[in-house]
Structures are given as structure tokens and as C-alpha cells.
Design an enzyme around this catalytic site. Structure first.
Site, PDB file in Angstrom:
ATOM      1  N   THR A 121       0.862  -1.190   0.000  1.00  0.00           N
ATOM      2  CA  THR A 121       0.000   0.000   0.000  1.00  0.00           C
ATOM      3  C   THR A 121       0.893   1.232   0.000  1.00  0.00           C
ATOM      4  OG1 THR A 121      -1.659  -1.240   1.219  1.00  0.00           O
ATOM      5  CG2 THR A 121      -1.841   1.170   1.279  1.00  0.00           C
ATOM      6  N   GLU A 149      -3.619  -4.535  -2.743  1.00  0.00           N
ATOM      7  CA  GLU A 149      -4.199  -5.775  -2.219  1.00  0.00           C
ATOM      8  C   GLU A 149      -5.278  -5.436  -1.194  1.00  0.00           C
ATOM      9  OE1 GLU A 149      -3.930  -8.977  -3.132  1.00  0.00           O
ATOM     10  OE2 GLU A 149      -5.565  -9.040  -1.696  1.00  0.00           O
ATOM     11  N   PHE A 150      -6.405  -6.155  -1.292  1.00  0.00           N
ATOM     12  CA  PHE A 150      -7.530  -5.867  -0.395  1.00  0.00           C
ATOM     13  C   PHE A 150      -7.821  -7.007   0.577  1.00  0.00           C
ATOM     14  CE2 PHE A 150      -8.099  -3.357  -4.246  1.00  0.00           C
ATOM     15  CZ  PHE A 150      -8.316  -2.084  -3.722  1.00  0.00           C
ATOM     16  N   GLU A 153      -6.677 -10.058   6.889  1.00  0.00           N
ATOM     17  CA  GLU A 153      -6.052 -11.106   7.692  1.00  0.00           C
ATOM     18  C   GLU A 153      -7.160 -11.919   8.340  1.00  0.00           C
ATOM     19  OE1 GLU A 153      -3.220  -9.303  10.384  1.00  0.00           O
ATOM     20  OE2 GLU A 153      -2.233  -8.296   8.727  1.00  0.00           O
ATOM     21  N   LYS A 205      -6.831   2.089  -2.979  1.00  0.00           N
ATOM     22  CA  LYS A 205      -6.560   1.293  -1.775  1.00  0.00           C
ATOM     23  C   LYS A 205      -6.770   2.131  -0.500  1.00  0.00           C
ATOM     24  CE  LYS A 205      -5.094  -1.619   1.164  1.00  0.00           C
ATOM     25  NZ  LYS A 205      -5.807  -2.818   1.566  1.00  0.00           N
ATOM     26  N   GLY A 254     -17.310  -0.568  19.228  1.00  0.00           N
ATOM     27  CA  GLY A 254     -16.336  -1.296  20.036  1.00  0.00           C
ATOM     28  C   GLY A 254     -15.226  -0.395  20.520  1.00  0.00           C
ATOM     29  N   CYS A 261      -3.196  -1.971   8.938  1.00  0.00           N
ATOM     30  CA  CYS A 261      -3.663  -1.231   7.758  1.00  0.00           C
ATOM     31  C   CYS A 261      -4.451   0.041   8.075  1.00  0.00           C
ATOM     32  CB  CYS A 261      -4.483  -2.156   6.872  1.00  0.00           C
ATOM     33  SG  CYS A 261      -3.450  -3.438   6.149  1.00  0.00           S
ATOM     34  N   ARG A 329      -0.401  -5.555  15.697  1.00  0.00           N
ATOM     35  CA  ARG A 329      -0.004  -4.183  15.376  1.00  0.00           C
ATOM     36  C   ARG A 329      -1.169  -3.234  15.665  1.00  0.00           C
ATOM     37  NH1 ARG A 329       2.838  -5.415   9.559  1.00  0.00           N
ATOM     38  NH2 ARG A 329       1.256  -7.035   9.470  1.00  0.00           N
TER      39      ARG A 329
END
Ligand code: NAD
Length: 434
Positions: A121, A149-150, A153, A205, A254, A261, A329
């Protein structure tokens, strides 16, 4: 096709394995020798459902190879994917050091014309920088493609094998056709491959992640307001999600978003806009709301224990930034643990997949880590649910109650039913619920 992927992390390894799965010959390269050694021995360095079998299968069929040798990698591939990290720099911009290092190495080792595909990204304009960096080192022809890339995880294989769309940024129609051919096996159900210019692909992205982060921060802001007035955000969520224009995804309140990301991509887009003298006001608010949200439970916890946590022990359920990954992360759990430590509280924690990552980050120095989520509750003064792993959804509340010093739950993901847990004798606090 002969492909290589430079950077064998969450994105590179999944992309490499999936391209091999469709019959391509793929070299996965990484400069991390330990990682490559593990992969060569059949050990997958990350937790990603389904990845181990896919890697094993393709290694056995001689379609997937691992190396630390950049020369071999470049010499033996026609299409080279860059999938290295682009972490946030101190000023929020994406640090392009790894991407440009790789570009230089590609240039130094070129043995013929190549297509270099950027999957990392990266901010708008990076394709041009990558091309310039390579061409400083070689006279061979190079075409740069921006192919963000989309994948998510935790569902990375599914996302890569069946993408909602594939974005290809290239101004060369022939290269566009080749990329379409490469991705054709993944879009057989008709999902689109979108060919566009490099700049638009790069922004697409960031726009996608920023929009998703915006939905989350919007709901969290509203949830906090519900707390003030005594309304129930869960009812509001259902009420708005049923509107097809809004939809149910990404509107769960939340303790904020984390991961590798959303936080960095929101920051980087704000920063890029600033470089072009434009202020993305909405995104600045999205980021601010999220930073505050990670700490949202702290005043509730302090209030409950009369501002004294020095003799209290808390149990954290869930350390990864979201379920089905070991990635910690920017995980909200790290912020919450840090805050509770400031008040002198002791912490015990459980996570189904991230304990090894917690140890790698040194969390075990001041957090007691448990393999069993119930064991982590023994003599605890409060359960704090941070990550909504499936196995936490229907626990034995009786067992929880019998183990804890005090039956109280702070639910950072609103996964329990307030009436039910309260009827079982718990004190219960959630986000935006009376
Ligand atoms: P990661 O940290 O898991 O993996 C990056 C890998 O690159 C590491 O193994 C590192 O050793 C390797 N590397 C760094 N410099 C190198 C060099 N010079 N030569 C060879 N290898 C090198 O990162 P990731 O999560 O896979 O992310 C990669 C990129 O993809 C980032 O730009 C990220 O924003 C983007 N992305 C990530 C996700 C995700 O869910 N993780 C999803 C979409 C896009």
C-alpha cells in the site's frame, strides 16, 4: 507464468501461495533469513487459516520456492511483485524505504525486461518513484503496475482466491492484458478486474480502508453519545443497517480499529493530502475518534473501582487486533493494557492465536499470559473482552463467576446480552448500551 514475490509477510506469502495454487511457478523472497528458513522447513511464520496446507501442497508440487537471494529471484521471474511493509513514518506518511530498497535491488539485478507489480500500500505517485529508482540501475525495459491488495487477515486465502474486485493500475494496455490473464482464475464468478491509471489505483486502496475506518469511527462516536443519553447503540445499529444504502458491515461499535492497515493508511492519506495542500477534515476526525475509543473503557473501569486499581487484577480476553489473526499491530488491547498499568493494575491475558506474538513483543514481561481462557480468570477482579474471537461468544458464565474474585465484565465488543449476564449475577459494562 514465472512470478516472484518480494516480501513474504501476510500479503506476500498469501499472494505467492495463491498464485502457485493456480499453476504459476512462484518464488517467495524475503530478506529475513529466519522466516525463509522456517518456510523451507514447512513452518508458517504467521497464523492464517488454510495457509499451511496451501503452502505445503504447492511446495510439494514444485510450484512454490523460498529464498533470500534477490539475484536469483529477479533473474528467474518475468513478473515481480513487491509486497514489503510500508509502516508509518513519524509524520504519518508511509515509509517507502523498503519499497524503494527493493526497487533498487531489482534494478541492480535485471537480466531482461520485467514487469514490476507494486502490491504494497503506497501513496499516490509511488509507481513513478519505483520506475525511476529501477531505471537508475538498468537499461532494460521495465513496466510498473500498481496492484493494491484488499485481503483481510484471518480470511486472506478466501479474499485472494475470490476477490470482490482486482484493481490493476497500468498505462500499458499489453501489460494490462497480461495481468488480466494472471488474475482470470480468481474472478471466474464474474467479479471485475478494473484496469485504471496508476495514480487512481494507488488512491483506491487508501480510499477503501479510509471509508471502512470512517464507518467504524462514526458508529463509535454515536455509541459514546448513546451512553450519555441512555439509548442502545445495538438497536440503533440494527435500525440503520437494514437500510440497503447503509448495510450491516463495519458498523459494529467497540474499542476501536487497529491492525497494520487502517491506522497507518488513514494517517498516510491525511499526510499525502497535506503534501498537496489539502486537508482531509473528515479523516482527521476518524483518526481522533479512534485514538480516544481505544481508551473508552478506562473511565468506566476507574469509576467502578473508585479510581483505585493498584490492588486489582484484570483479565484480558483477546490480544490480536481482530479475531482469526495473530497480528497485534496497533491492537486496542495494547493500549488498554498500557493504560491499566499506569494505574498499577495487574494483567492476565489469553488469546487463541496471538500469545507467541505477545511474547515476541515483550508483553510477557508485565502481563501473565495463559493458554486457557478460564485459567486466566482465576482471582481476577474484572474480565475485559477486547477481541471478539468466536470461542469467547458462548462461554460458561457459571465457570467464569466461580473463578473470579468479583463477577464483572467490561465488554469492549458488545458480544454479550446485558440482560442475560446481569441475570446471572454479573455487573456488565459495554459500549453505548444502557
Ligand atoms: P509484513 O510486515 O507482514 O511483511 C513484509 C515482509 O517484507 C517482511 O517479511 C519483511 O522481512 C520483508 N521485507 C522488508 N524489506 C525487504 C527487502 N528489502 N527485501 C526483502 N524482503 C523485505 O507486511 P504485510 O502485512 O504483508 O504488508 C505488506 C504491504 O501490504 C503493506 O504495504 C501493507 O499495507 C499492505 N497490505 C497489508 C494487508 C494486511 O492485511 N496485512 C492487506 C492489504 C495490504
Amino acid at each position: 507464468m514465472k512470478l516472484s514475490v518480494i516480501g513474504s509477510g501476510y500479503v506476500g506469502l498469501v499472494a505467492g501461495a495463491c498464485f502457485a495454487e493456480t499453476g504459476n511457478q512462484v518464488i517467495c523472497m524475503d530478506r529475513d533469513e529466519k522466516k525463509i528458513e522456517k518456510l523451507r522447513n514447512g513452518i508458517i511464520p504467521i497464523y492464517e487459516p488454510g495457509l499451511d496446507q496451501m503452502v505445503k501442497r504447492n511446495v510439494e508440487h514444485n510450484r512454490l520456492f523460498f529464498t533470500t537471494d534477490i539475484k536469483d529471484t529477479v533473474n528467474n521471474s518475468d513478473i515481480i511483485f513487491i509486497a514489503v511493509g510500508t509502516p508509518p513514518d513519524e509524520d504519518g506518511s508511509a515509509d517507502l524505504t523498503h519499497v524503494l530498497d527493493v526497487a533498487k535491488s531489482i534494478g541492480e539485478n535485471m537480466n531482461g525486461p520485467k514487469i514490476v507489480v507494486n502490491k504494497s500500500t503506497v501513496p499516490v505517485g509511488t509507481a513513478v518513484k519505483v520506475k525511476e529508482t529501477i531505471l537508475k540501475e538498468t537499461n532494460f525495459e521495465v513496466n510498473i503496475v500498481s496492484n493494491p491488495e484488499f485481503l483481510k487477515e484471518g480470511a486472506a486465502i478466501e479474499d485472494f482466491m475470490y476477490p470482490d474486485r482486482v484493481v490493476i493500475g497500468t498505462s500499458n494496455p499489453k501489460v494490462g492484458e497480461l495481468m488480466q490473464e494472471l488474475y482470470a482464475p480468481f474472478v471466474r464468478t464474474g467479479n471485475p478486474i478494473m484496469i485504471m491509471d496508476e495514480l487512481s489505483a494507488e488512491i483506491t486502496k487508501y480510499a477503501a480502508n479510509s471509508m471502512l475506518a470512517t464507518k467504524i469511527s462514526f458508529m463509535n462516536d454515536l455509541a459514546n453519545f448513546c451512553d450519555r443519553v441512555g439509548a442502545d447503540i445495538e438497536k440503533v445499529r440494527k435500525g440503520i443497517g437494514s437500510d440497503k444504502r447503509i448495510g450491516y458491515s463495519f458498523i459494529f461499535p467497540g474499542v476501536g480499529y487497529g491492525g497494520s492497515c487502517f491506522p497507518k493508511d488513514v494517517k498516510a492519506l491525511i499526510r499525502t493530502a497535506k503534501d498537496f495542500d489539502y486537508e482531509l477534515k473528515l479523516l482527521k476526525a476518524v483518526e481522533e475518534v479512534n485514538e480516544q475509543q481505544k481508551k473508552y473503557l478506562i473511565p468506566k473501569i476507574l469509576g467502578y473501582y473508585n479510581n483505585n486499581l493498584s490492588d486489582k487484577t484484570f483479565t484480558i480476553w483477546g490480544l490480536s487486533f481482530k479475531p482469526k489473526t495473530d497480528d497485534m499491530r496497533e491492537a486496542p488491547a495494547r493500549t488498554i493494557i498500557g493504560e491499566l498499568h499506569k494505574y498499577g493494575a495487574k494483567i492476565k491475558a489469553h488469546d487463541p492465536a496471538a500469545l507467541h506474538e505477545a511474547r515476541r513483543l515483550g508483553l510477557d514481561k508485565n502481563v501473565e499470559l495463559f493458554d486457557d481462557n478460564y485459567q486466566a480468570l482465576e482471582n481476577s477482579d474484572g474480565l475485559i473482552l477486547v477481541t471478539e474471537w468466536l470461542e469467547y461468544r458462548e462461554p460458561s458464565f457459571q465457570k467464569i463467576k466461580s473463578l473470579m474474585r468479583k463477577p464483572v465484565i467490561f465488554d469492549g465488543r458488545n458480544i454479550y446480552k446485558p440482560t442475560k449476564v446481569r441475570s446471572l449475577g454479573f455487573d456488565y459494562f459495554a459500549i453505548g448500551r444502557p
